[in-house]
Design a protein around this motif. Structure first.
Motif, PDB file in Angstrom:
ATOM      1  N   ALA A 113      19.960  11.818 -11.036  1.00 11.06           N
ATOM      2  CA  ALA A 113      18.653  11.179 -11.212  1.00 11.06           C
ATOM      3  C   ALA A 113      18.125  11.383 -12.625  1.00 11.06           C
ATOM      4  CB  ALA A 113      17.659  11.738 -10.195  1.00 11.06           C
ATOM      5  N   PHE A 114      18.368  12.589 -13.177  1.00 11.96           N
ATOM      6  CA  PHE A 114      17.920  12.888 -14.544  1.00 11.96           C
ATOM      7  C   PHE A 114      18.627  11.987 -15.560  1.00 11.96           C
ATOM      8  CE2 PHE A 114      18.069  15.248 -18.538  1.00 11.96           C
ATOM      9  CZ  PHE A 114      16.755  15.677 -18.675  1.00 11.96           C
ATOM     10  N   GLU A 115      19.932  11.853 -15.403  1.00 16.38           N
ATOM     11  CA  GLU A 115      20.714  11.018 -16.322  1.00 16.38           C
ATOM     12  C   GLU A 115      20.317   9.552 -16.214  1.00 16.38           C
ATOM     13  OE1 GLU A 115      25.408   9.882 -17.197  1.00 16.38           O
ATOM     14  OE2 GLU A 115      24.901  11.644 -15.981  1.00 16.38           O
ATOM     15  N   TYR A 118       8.086  11.384  -3.347  1.00 14.75           N
ATOM     16  CA  TYR A 118       8.821  12.251  -4.270  1.00 14.75           C
ATOM     17  C   TYR A 118       7.909  13.104  -5.154  1.00 14.75           C
ATOM     18  CZ  TYR A 118      12.853   9.424  -2.927  1.00 14.75           C
ATOM     19  OH  TYR A 118      13.832   8.794  -2.208  1.00 14.75           O
ATOM     20  N   PHE A 119       6.785  12.546  -5.558  1.00 15.55           N
ATOM     21  CA  PHE A 119       5.933  13.256  -6.516  1.00 15.55           C
ATOM     22  C   PHE A 119       4.586  13.681  -5.939  1.00 15.55           C
ATOM     23  CE2 PHE A 119       8.683  10.388  -9.019  1.00 15.55           C
ATOM     24  CZ  PHE A 119       9.410  11.352  -9.706  1.00 15.55           C
ATOM     25  N   GLY A 120       4.291  13.251  -4.725  1.00 12.16           N
ATOM     26  CA  GLY A 120       3.068  13.702  -4.055  1.00 12.16           C
ATOM     27  C   GLY A 120       1.794  13.113  -4.612  1.00 12.16           C
ATOM     28  N   ARG A 121       1.918  12.027  -5.394  1.00 13.00           N
ATOM     29  CA  ARG A 121       0.732  11.416  -5.994  1.00 13.00           C
ATOM     30  C   ARG A 121       0.835   9.901  -5.891  1.00 13.00           C
ATOM     31  NH1 ARG A 121       2.624  14.298 -10.156  1.00 13.00           N
ATOM     32  NH2 ARG A 121       2.473  12.564 -11.637  1.00 13.00           N
ATOM     33  N   PRO A 156      19.865   3.489  -4.706  1.00 17.91           N
ATOM     34  CA  PRO A 156      18.758   4.355  -4.230  1.00 17.91           C
ATOM     35  C   PRO A 156      19.194   5.729  -3.749  1.00 17.91           C
ATOM     36  CG  PRO A 156      18.473   2.116  -3.446  1.00 17.91           C
ATOM     37  CD  PRO A 156      19.821   2.166  -4.074  1.00 17.91           C
ATOM     38  N   GLU A 157      20.159   5.804  -2.874  1.00 18.75           N
ATOM     39  CA  GLU A 157      20.542   7.099  -2.311  1.00 18.75           C
ATOM     40  C   GLU A 157      21.259   7.966  -3.348  1.00 18.75           C
ATOM     41  OE1 GLU A 157      19.621   8.343   0.434  1.00 18.75           O
ATOM     42  OE2 GLU A 157      18.771   6.561   1.426  1.00 18.75           O
ATOM     43  N   ALA A 158      22.054   7.347  -4.222  1.00 12.96           N
ATOM     44  CA  ALA A 158      22.818   8.113  -5.214  1.00 12.96           C
ATOM     45  C   ALA A 158      21.922   8.731  -6.277  1.00 12.96           C
ATOM     46  CB  ALA A 158      23.863   7.212  -5.871  1.00 12.96           C
ATOM     47  N   TYR A 159      20.763   8.097  -6.522  1.00 12.73           N
ATOM     48  CA  TYR A 159      19.870   8.591  -7.575  1.00 12.73           C
ATOM     49  C   TYR A 159      18.597   9.217  -7.016  1.00 12.73           C
ATOM     50  CZ  TYR A 159      22.902   6.048 -10.816  1.00 12.73           C
ATOM     51  OH  TYR A 159      23.984   5.609 -11.542  1.00 12.73           O
ATOM     52  N   ARG A 160      18.646   9.697  -5.774  1.00 13.89           N
ATOM     53  CA  ARG A 160      17.498  10.398  -5.201  1.00 13.89           C
ATOM     54  C   ARG A 160      17.257  11.702  -5.951  1.00 13.89           C
ATOM     55  NH1 ARG A 160      16.922  10.670   1.283  1.00 13.89           N
ATOM     56  NH2 ARG A 160      15.342  12.148   0.551  1.00 13.89           N
ATOM     57  N   PRO A 161      16.078  11.884  -6.509  1.00 12.04           N
ATOM     58  CA  PRO A 161      15.845  13.103  -7.298  1.00 12.04           C
ATOM     59  C   PRO A 161      15.803  14.373  -6.466  1.00 12.04           C
ATOM     60  CG  PRO A 161      13.814  11.843  -7.072  1.00 12.04           C
ATOM     61  CD  PRO A 161      14.904  10.993  -6.515  1.00 12.04           C
ATOM     62  N   ASP A 162      15.514  14.245  -5.179  1.00 11.53           N
ATOM     63  CA  ASP A 162      15.444  15.447  -4.337  1.00 11.53           C
ATOM     64  C   ASP A 162      16.822  15.883  -3.843  1.00 11.53           C
ATOM     65  OD1 ASP A 162      15.663  13.149  -2.800  1.00 11.53           O
ATOM     66  OD2 ASP A 162      14.418  13.900  -1.161  1.00 11.53           O
ATOM     67  N   ARG A 163      17.803  14.998  -3.890  1.00 16.81           N
ATOM     68  CA  ARG A 163      19.146  15.345  -3.407  1.00 16.81           C
ATOM     69  C   ARG A 163      20.185  15.359  -4.532  1.00 16.81           C
ATOM     70  NH1 ARG A 163      19.822  12.283   2.467  1.00 16.81           N
ATOM     71  NH2 ARG A 163      18.081  13.354   3.510  1.00 16.81           N
ATOM     72  N   LYS A 188      13.326  14.792 -22.621  1.00 15.53           N
ATOM     73  CA  LYS A 188      13.394  16.255 -22.480  1.00 15.53           C
ATOM     74  C   LYS A 188      12.570  16.758 -21.288  1.00 15.53           C
ATOM     75  CE  LYS A 188      13.854  16.852 -27.496  1.00 15.53           C
ATOM     76  NZ  LYS A 188      13.193  17.389 -28.712  1.00 15.53           N
ATOM     77  N   THR A 189      11.753  15.880 -20.752  1.00 16.20           N
ATOM     78  CA  THR A 189      10.854  16.289 -19.665  1.00 16.20           C
ATOM     79  C   THR A 189      11.635  16.491 -18.377  1.00 16.20           C
ATOM     80  OG1 THR A 189       9.088  14.973 -20.660  1.00 16.20           O
ATOM     81  CG2 THR A 189       8.780  15.686 -18.368  1.00 16.20           C
ATOM     82  N   PRO A 190      11.535  17.659 -17.757  1.00 17.43           N
ATOM     83  CA  PRO A 190      12.248  17.869 -16.478  1.00 17.43           C
ATOM     84  C   PRO A 190      11.597  17.055 -15.352  1.00 17.43           C
ATOM     85  CG  PRO A 190      10.841  19.740 -16.965  1.00 17.43           C
ATOM     86  CD  PRO A 190      10.788  18.850 -18.172  1.00 17.43           C
ATOM     87  N   ILE A 191      12.400  16.792 -14.345  1.00 18.08           N
ATOM     88  CA  ILE A 191      11.882  16.082 -13.158  1.00 18.08           C
ATOM     89  C   ILE A 191      11.282  17.126 -12.223  1.00 18.08           C
ATOM     90  CG2 ILE A 191      12.456  14.667 -11.150  1.00 18.08           C
ATOM     91  CD1 ILE A 191      14.708  13.432 -12.763  1.00 18.08           C
TER      92      ILE A 191
END
Length: 770
Positions: free
Chosen positions: A238-240, A203-206, A226-233, A265-268
C-alpha cells in the motif's frame, strides 16, 4: 448577391469537371467504400448489442445500495445494516484532492473525452508490446463506472464493446460532475467498503473531507487492486502504491515537487479498530424486524435510511454484562442441583465439581443413555420426572425511561448468537406475585387505603365446574404461614397470597381484568378467577415493565418505543415517534401504590435494594411462580423502570431457592446503581387528592385527643374516615376470627380453574408466590 453568383458557378464547373474525370471517380469510390462499410458495421454492431445495454430509464434511475445506520440516544452510530457498506457523498462534499488523485492515475483526460478515450487504446497496446505485460484496460472513469453499475468484469471483446457503448450513453445522460459523484461512491475499496467516504472512515477513522493528500492517495491507489493494496493487511504494498499515485499527481500538476517529496516520506497511519461491541444485539434485532415488516427488506439493506434509536449504549453494555454474570451463577446452582438429584456422580464415577465443570457433555450423555427411553413412558411412571431434570436458565431485562417511554436497554437472553429468541418481548410467562400490584391498584382506585385490613387466614373456594361440590381450591402463602388480620400495605410488602386473592374478590375480579388491560397486559387472555390475583396469566416482560411505569408516572402509562425517528437518504423524516399516553389510575391512587411499593424495597421481599446501598426513592415487586419456574423483579425510581426475568425456556422448575429475590433482583440492583450514580435523588411528589389522617389503632376512626396509639394513613379524597374517636376504647368489639366472610366472593364471576401453575383441586392447591 451579384458577387456570389460567379463564385458558385465556378465551383459547380470544377465539380462537373471532377465527376467527368474517370480517375477522380475511381479514387472517390476507393475511399467511400471502406467508410460506408465501416458505417454499416457500426450500425450492425449497435443493433446487435443494443438490446443488451441498459435502457434510458435504467440509466436515469441509478439507485446504489447504501448503509442503514442505527444511531444511539447520543447521536452516534451504534449499529449498521448493509449489503454494501456505502455512505453516499455529494459531489460538492468530495474534496478536490480526492478527485485529483483518482484522475491522475485513472483518467487524466476525463473532462475532454466523450465516454471513451480512443487515443489511450494505441498507447496501451504499445505499452503492452514493449513491456511484455498483459494489455491494461485503457478504460475511462465512465467505462469503469459502466462496469461497476451494469456489466460483469470479464475481459472479452463483446463486453468491451458494450462497455464503450454504455459509457457513451452515460455521458449523454449525466454531467461530468454527476459521473464523478457516482464513481467516487460506487468503487469497491476492500473490507466491504464501497466508495471513498466509507473507506476513509474504515481505514483512517475520519470522514473524507478531513483526510490528508497522502491518505487520499492510499485510497486512490487501491482502485487498481483493492484487496492487494489494503493498508491494514498489506502495508508495504500500500505504501509503494500510494507513492506511485503521488508521483502521478505531481506529473499531472496537482502537487508540486516539494509537496511530493514531503508526502512520500509520510508513514501510513491507520485508525485503531474498536473492539467489536456485541451489546444490544436483541435491541437492534427488534428494530430490524420492525423495519422489514413495515418498510420491506430493501429499505433496511439498500435505501440508506438513518434510524435514530433510544438505546443508551453505556447502560446497555453494563446490563448485558451483569445479566451474563448473573445467569451463569444461576446455571451453576441449577447444575449442582441436577447433579445431585440425578446421581450423576455415581453414574459416571466423577467428582461433583468435575461433573458441573463438564456438565453439558455429561448431561448430553445422560439424556442419550437414560432419558431417551424414560421419556417414552407415561409421565407418572418415569424414573426421572421433569421436576428433577436440568432446565437451562435464561435471562431477560427491559429498562424504560418513565417520562418519555423510551426503551434505554433490552436484554433478550444471555447470548444472541446462540438464540435469537427475545425473551423480553416474545415469551409469555406467568408473572406470579409481580401481578399483585395490579390487584391492589384496582382496590386503591376504588376507594381502598393502604391501612385497610384484610385477614390472612386459610380459605376454601369451591370449583364452580364441580357439580358435586367436592373440589375446592385452598390457596396458601409461600411460607405456609398465616398471620391473621393485617393491613393491605403489609400484605403487599410481605407478598401474602390470601390477602391478594381476597382483595381481588372484594373489589371485583372483572374489575381486575379491566385494570390489567389498561395497564397494558393485552397479549394473553385474562380469566376473572381468584387465581388471577396470584398472576396465573400470560404476560411478557415488556408488558409487565411498561405496566409498572404507571406508578412513577402518576397513573399514566406511556407506550414504550425504540425509535425516535427514521430519516431517508435525502434527509426527509419518514417516521417520527409521537408520545402515546394512557390514563390508567387517578394520580392519588398511583401515589398510594408508590408508597406501598416503596415498603417492598425497604422491609419487604426486595429489602436487599435498601440493604445494598441503593437509597434513591424506589419501589417494586418480586415474583416467583409455582415450583420456582419463573423469577421476576420489576422496580422503579422516579426516572426509570426496569424489569428482570430469570427462568427456563422449557419451562421447568429451577429448584427450591430460585426466587425473584435471589435470581432477578441482583441484576436490577447492579444496573440501577450504575444508572443512578450521577443522577439526583428524585422523590415522588404527592399529588392533590391524597389525604393523610392519624387513625386510632383501636377504633379505626380519626384519632382524637385521647388516642395515644395511632397510625398515619393515606387515603384518596372522599374516602377518608370522618368520624372522630372519642377515646372510649373499651367498648370496641373484637372482629370475628373468621374474617373471610368479610371478603366473600363479592364481584367474582367464577372460581379458579386448574392452571399450568398448579392451581387446582385441594390436594394440589398450594401456589407458591412472592
Amino acid at each position: 448577391m451579384d458577387k456570389v453568383k460567379p463564385v458558385l458557378l465556378s465551383v459547380l464547373n470544377i465539380l462537373k469537371g471532377w465527376f467527368t474525370d474517370r480517375r477522380v471517380v475511381k479514387w472517390l469510390i476507393i475511399f467511400a467504400v471502406p467508410v460506408l462499410a465501416a458505417f454499416i458495421a457500426v450500425i450492425a454492431v449497435y443493433n446487435h448489442f443494443s438490446p443488451e445495454l441498459p435502457s434510458l430509464s435504467q440509466l436515469e434511475q441509478i439507485n446504489p445500495r447504501l448503509v442503514t445506520n442505527i444511531y444511539d440516544m447520543n447521536g452516534k452510530i451504534a449499529h449498521e445494516y448493509f449489503v454494501e457498506r456505502r455512505e453516499w457523498t455529494s459531489f460538492d462534499s468530495i474534496p478536490e484532492n480526492a478527485i485529483h488523485a483518482v484522475m491522475a492515475t485513472e483518467d487524466r483526460a476525463f473532462y475532454s473525452h466523450w465516454g471513451m478515450n480512443v487515443w489511450a487504446i494505441p498507447s496501451a497496446v504499445m505499452e503492452s508490446a514493449l513491456s511484455g505485460k498483459k494489455l491494461r484496460g485503457a478504460s475511462t472513469l465512465t467505462q469503469q463506472l459502466t462496469k461497476l453499475l451494469f456489466l460483469t468484469p470479464e475481459r472479452t471483446i463483446s463486453r468491451k464493446i458494450k462497455e464503450m457503448m454504455t459509457a457513451i450513453r452515460i455521458e449523454q445522460t449525466y454531467t461530468k460532475e454527476e459521473i464523478l459523484e457516482f464513481y467516487m461512491n460506487e468503487v469497491y475499496l476492500a473490507g466491504g467498503n464501497y466508495g471513498f467516504q466509507a473507506a476513509g472512515k474504515f481505514y483512517f477513522g475520519r470522514p473524507l473531507d478531513s483526510l490528508t493528500i497522502p491518505e487520499l492517495a492510499v485510497l486512490a491507489g487501491m482502485l487498481q487492486r483493492p484487496e492487494a493494496y489494503r493498508p491494514d493487511r498489506h502495508p508495504e504494498a500500500a505504501f509503494e502504491r500510494r507513492n506511485t499515485v503521488l508521483y502521478a499527481m505531481r506529473d499531472a500538476g496537482y502537487i508540486n515537487d516539494d509537496e511530493y517529496h514531503e508526502y512520500i516520506k509520510t508513514p501510513i497511519t491507520l485508525a485503531e479498530k474498536e473492539t467489536s461491541n456485541e451489546s444490544g444485539l436483541y435491541f437492534y434485532e427488534e428494530i430490524r424486524k420492525y423495519m422489514e415488516k413495515k418498510y420491506g427488506e430493501n429499505s433496511l439493506y439498500a435505501d440508506g435510511v438513518s434510524i435514530n434509536s433510544t438505546i443508551d449504549p453505556d447502560i446497555q453494555a453494563f446490563a448485558d454484562s451483569v445479566a451474563r454474570v448473573q445467569v451463569e451463577k444461576v446455571r451453576r446452582r441449577v447444575k449442582y442441583r441436577a447433579t445431585r438429584r440425578l446421581y450423576l456422580t455415581k453414574k459416571y464415577n466423577m467428582p461433583e465439581d468435575s461433573v458441573v465443570a463438564h456438565f453439558d457433555s455429561v448431561y448430553t450423555l445422560f439424556k442419550k443413555e437414560y432419558l431417551a427411553d424414560d421419556l417414552k413412558r407415561p409421565a407418572d411412571k418415569r424414573r426421572f420426572p421433569d421436576s428433577i431434570l436440568y432446565h437451562h436458565p435464561e435471562i431477560a431485562a427491559i429498562l424504560i425511561e418513565n417520562e418519555s417511554g423510551a426503551i434505554r436497554a433490552m436484554v433478550g437472553g444471555s447470548d444472541f448468537n446462540q438464540s435469537r429468541w427475545n425473551r423480553a418481548v416474545q415469551s409469555l410467562r406467568q408473572p406470579g406475585s409481580s401481578f399483585k400490584p395490579i390487584v391492589y391498584s384496582t382496590a386503591m382506585d376504588n376507594g381502598a387505603s393502604p391501612c385497610d385490613s384484610v385477614n390472612d387466614q386459610p380459605v376454601s373456594i369451591p370449583d364452580p365446574d364441580d357439580k358435586d361440590k367436592n373440589k375446592v381450591w385452598r390457596p396458601a402463602n409461600f411460607e405456609h404461614d398465616f398471620e391473621g388480620m393485617m393491613t393491605l400495605r403489609r400484605a403487599l410488602y410481605k407478598s401474602k397470597n390470601l390477602p391478594a386473592i381476597l382483595t381481588g374478590m372484594k373489589y371485583g375480579l372483572n374489575n381486575v381484568v379491566n385494570y390489567a388491560r389498561k395497564f397494558g397486559i393485552v397479549r394473553a387472555p385474562l380469566m376473572a378467577v381468584p387465581s388471577l390475583a396470584l398472576g396465573s396469566v400470560g404476560a411478557t416482560l415488556m408488558e409487565m415493565t411498561s405496566a409498572y411505569t404507571v406508578f412513577p408516572n402518576g397513573g399514566n402509562r406511556i407506550e414504550p418505543y425504540m425509535i425516535e425517528s427514521i430519516v431517508d437518504r435525502n434527509g426527509e423524516v419518514i417516521e417520527k415517534n409521537s408520545k402515546v399516553e394512557h390514563e390508567v389510575l387517578r394520580p392519588a391512587s398511583a401515589y398510594l401504590m408508590v408508597d406501598m411499593l416503596k415498603d417492598v424495597n425497604i422491609r419487604g421481599t426486595a429489602a436487599r435494594v435498601w440493604a445494598n446501598g441503593f437509597t434513591h426513592p424506589s419501589g417494586g415487586k418480586t415474583g416467583t411462580t409455582n415450583d420456582y419456574t419463573d423469577c421476576w423483579y420489576i422496580g422503579f425510581t422516579k426516572q426509570y423502570t426496569m424489569g428482570v426475568w430469570v427462568g427456563s425456556d422449557s419451562p421447568g422448575t429451577l429448584g427450591a431457592g430460585h426466587t425473584g429475590t435471589e435470581d432477578a433482583l441482583p441484576v436490577w440492583i447492579a444496573t440501577m446503581k450504575q444508572l443512578h450514580k450521577d443522577l439526583p435523588r428524585k422523590p415522588f411528589p404527592v399529588p392533590s387528592g391524597v389525604v393523610s389522617k392519624g387513625i386510632c389503632n383501636h377504633t379505626g376512626k380519626i384519632a382524637g385527643e385521647f388516642c395515644s396509639e395511632k397510625t398515619y394513613c393515606l387515603y384518596t379524597a372522599g374516602y377518608a374516615p370522618t368520624e372522630v374517636c372519642d377515646g372510649n376504647h373499651f367498648e370496641v368489639k373484637t372482629k370475628s376470627a373468621d374474617d373471610a366472610t368479610l371478603f366473600s366472593n363479592k364481584g367474582a364471576s367464577t372460581a379458579p380453574k386448574t392452571s399450568s401453575s398448579g392451581n387446582g383441586p385441594a390436594k394440589k392447591n398450594t401456589r407458591k408466590m412472592f
